[in-house]
Write an enzyme that holds these catalytic residues in place. Structure first.
Site, PDB file in Angstrom:
ATOM      1  N   ASP A 274       0.885  -1.283  -0.024  1.00  0.00           N
ATOM      2  CA  ASP A 274       0.097  -0.048  -0.024  1.00  0.00           C
ATOM      3  C   ASP A 274       0.840   1.277   0.013  1.00  0.00           C
ATOM      4  O   ASP A 274       0.434   2.284  -0.743  1.00  0.00           O
ATOM      5  CB  ASP A 274      -1.094   0.010   1.204  1.00  0.00           C
ATOM      6  CG  ASP A 274      -2.273  -0.889   1.057  1.00  0.00           C
ATOM      7  OD1 ASP A 274      -2.692  -0.676  -0.114  1.00  0.00           O
ATOM      8  OD2 ASP A 274      -2.715  -1.350   1.792  1.00  0.00           O
ATOM      9  N   HIS A 315      16.450   0.133  10.171  1.00  0.00           N
ATOM     10  CA  HIS A 315      17.792  -0.488   9.298  1.00  0.00           C
ATOM     11  C   HIS A 315      19.004  -0.178   9.843  1.00  0.00           C
ATOM     12  O   HIS A 315      20.107  -1.073   9.925  1.00  0.00           O
ATOM     13  CB  HIS A 315      17.212   0.112   8.227  1.00  0.00           C
ATOM     14  CG  HIS A 315      18.118  -1.032   7.090  1.00  0.00           C
ATOM     15  ND1 HIS A 315      19.117  -0.315   6.525  1.00  0.00           N
ATOM     16  CD2 HIS A 315      17.717  -1.753   6.146  1.00  0.00           C
ATOM     17  CE1 HIS A 315      19.664  -1.044   5.620  1.00  0.00           C
ATOM     18  NE2 HIS A 315      19.133  -2.048   5.729  1.00  0.00           N
ATOM     19  N   SER A 484      22.152  -5.954   2.876  1.00  0.00           N
ATOM     20  CA  SER A 484      22.293  -4.843   3.913  1.00  0.00           C
ATOM     21  C   SER A 484      22.883  -5.286   5.216  1.00  0.00           C
ATOM     22  O   SER A 484      23.594  -4.798   5.884  1.00  0.00           O
ATOM     23  CB  SER A 484      20.896  -4.274   4.316  1.00  0.00           C
ATOM     24  OG  SER A 484      20.488  -3.623   3.253  1.00  0.00           O
TER      25      SER A 484
END
Length: 560
Positions: A274, A315, A484
């Protein structure tokens, strides 16, 4: 970016249409965006025993040793135990983490933060004269002077599409010549890429919405059948019913559980998709006015604010902990590097980072004393690559080691490049650069993480990047997967070498890391991506290896 949705859809389809079976994929091995940076948090179904998952990662597996522990990790614990016992680091190493923000108050990071000693916190002045006010722990290039933050941003392909569309939508190519014709052709390629991505995202959103509704129905049915408020794998597996709807609900629940998929994960994926339609792929969305810079002026460097945490530091906090969570403090996790100081440089939003910000983040890190720069981000388009190239050259000339995540699209970087990259527009390359793919603890066939980008010329080496447990905001700890996570594993090893062997420069450290990597070049592995074919592991990177701290330290010792 679509692989996580595809995993959910595939698991759901199998559960709804086929007998339950041992799954091929491990739990939540596949990361959502940002392109090279966004982690996945593996989770078990409500009340499930972890043994019910297809694969369970050994504790701290990325630090273990293939010989002594039987796990293809990085041999960090063995190196500390056998080679570094009784020794003290010779120096502190400054590591710049260019990312989406870091939780500065985390109990396992707060003592290892870089501090700008010449800056007085909170006085509203540029005490050290470096052009950045109150940059005590770093700088935020996507914040505004009024304290606001860029949270969501568009993808670069969306920005390019919006820009070119204004000029060339409906244009007659036969009337265009020279530079205009060349730019029009670029517009057509960008338009095709944008429309493809938007269409695929729309389809995935429809599938996940349908999946979400179906799972709600199935779990409600199972609870009603069992007469319980919560479900466990054990309870559902024990169901024996002649009702076809109950059988189907049981089948779907167990298949999703076997793939490590929970209703919460489906909800998160629905929210992500979304958001992608609302922000990342919306040509009308533009948060840049928050920053207040002249975005067209790529030479502008003095903008942003000192809030390096940002609205969502998950993150960056996870990346920072892999590198330098405080060692031996009896809490949480141990980072790979000792004596490290983490410099927080915020330039990565929820969406694609912008070339101007990346370039300025690199320059800020270099100018303020970083020895290593970790870059766990990337994107497939770089309209101002010249500006980023100039900053990478600047870091290279100053002897700063740059470590970059290869990306999570399961793609060959030789055919589908990710930016920033070590190769400049003029064909020259950065010397002090390491490109990192992600490896897994699983069997030899699955040595390469299924999401990892690869390339026998583009990727230097692999490092653990699946189910890596590290620091998360609010004094928490949790797992995440992606290149990452693999990049900061290598960054931590580089900082470890620099801390104990201060005479080594960036070029020395890069050579040691690559030459000491454990070779698996001839090992057949499942190639990352969607085709599932097998290739020798050596076809996926230049070294065909996984970084090894024990071997690296022995090599460094020999050089000394």
């Amino acid at each position: 970016m679509r692989r996580f949705s595809m995993l959910l859809a595939g698991a759901f389809a199998l559960g709804a249409c086929a007998p339950a079976r041992t799954p091929v994929a491990g739990p939540a091995d596949v990361p959502p965006p940002p392109r090279a940076a966004e982690p996945v948090e593996p989770a078990e179904p409500e009340g499930a025993d972890p043994a019910d998952a297809a694969s369970t990662a050994p504790e701290h597996w990325w630090l273990l040793d293939a010989g002594t522990d039987g796990v293809r990790g990085t041999s960090v614990e063995r190196a500390y135990r056998e080679l570094l016992a009784g020794k003290r680091p010779a120096r502190q190493v400054v590591v710049a983490v260019i990312d989406g923000g870091i939780d500065l108050d985390h109990q396992d990071l707060d003592d290892n933060l870089w501090v700008n000693e010449d800056e007085v916190a909170g006085n509203g002045k540029d005490d050290d004269g470096n052009g950045y006010i109150d940059d005590v722990h770093g700088w935020n290039f996507i914040g505004g002077p009024d304290g606001r933050q860029v949270d969501h941003d568009t993808y670069e392909v969306t920005r390019l599409y919006a820009r070119y569309r204004e000029r060339y939508e409906g244009a007659d190519p036969d009337t265009l010549t020279g530079a205009a014709r060349a730019e029009y052709e670029r517009f057509r390629k960008v338009e095709e890429a944008y429309q493809t991505e938007r269409q695929e995202t729309t389809q995935m959103l429809q599938q996940v919405r349908a999946m979400d509704a179906a799972v709600d129905r199935f779990t409600a049915l199972l609870r009603q059948h069992l007469g319980v408020d919560s479900l466990t794998v054990e309870r559902v597996r024990a169901i024996r019913s002649p009702r076809r709807d109950v059988q189907q609900a049981r089948q779907v629940y167990l298949q999703l559980a076997a793939n490590g998929v929970t209703p919460a994960m489906i909800d998160e994926e629905l929210e992500r998709l979304d958001g992608l339609m609302q922000y990342g792929l919306n040509p009308s969305f533009d948060p840049r006015p928050i920053v207040g810079d002249d975005y067209t002026d790529a030479s502008e460097r003095r903008y942003g604010n000192a809030d390096v945490e940002g609205p969502d530091p998950f993150h960056g906090t996870h990346v920072a902990g892999i590198i330098g969570a405080e060692r031996g403090n009896g809490i949480g996790v141990d980072g790979i590097a000792p004596a490290v100081r983490i410099m927080a440089v915020r330039a990565v939003p929820d969406g694609d980072e912008r070339d101007k910000d990346v370039a300025n983040a690199i320059r800020y890190a270099v100018d303020n004393g970083a020895d290593i720069i970790n870059m766990s981000f990337g994107k497939p388009f770089s309209p101002r690559k010249d500006v980023v190239d100039a900053a990478v050259r600047y870091a290279d000339e100053h002897g700063v080691l740059m470590i970059h995540a290869a990306g999570n699209d399961g793609a060959d970087l030789g055919a589908e490049p990710s930016f920033p990259s070590r190769v400049y527009e003029d064909g020259d390359t950065a010397r002090n650069w390491i490109e990192v793919g992600a490896s897994s603890w699983q069997d030899a066939d699955h040595l390469a993480a299924p999401f990892s980008n690869y390339g026998d010329h583009e990727v230097d080496v692999f490092a653990p990047g699946v189910a890596i447990v590290s620091t998360i905001p609010d004094d928490g700890y949790g797992p995440a997967s992606g290149t990452s996570m693999a990049a900061p594993v290598v960054t931590g090893l580089a900082a470890l070498l620099m801390a104990y062997y201060p005479d080594l420069d960036a070029a020395d450290v890069k050579r040691i890391i690559l030459e000491s990597a454990t070779r698996y070049a001839e090992q057949p592995v499942v190639r990352p991506g969607e085709d599932g074919g097998q290739v020798p592991f050596g076809r996926l990177s230049a070294t065909g290896g996984i970084v090894n701290a024990y071997a690296a330290i022995r090599m460094a010792e020999g050089m000394r």
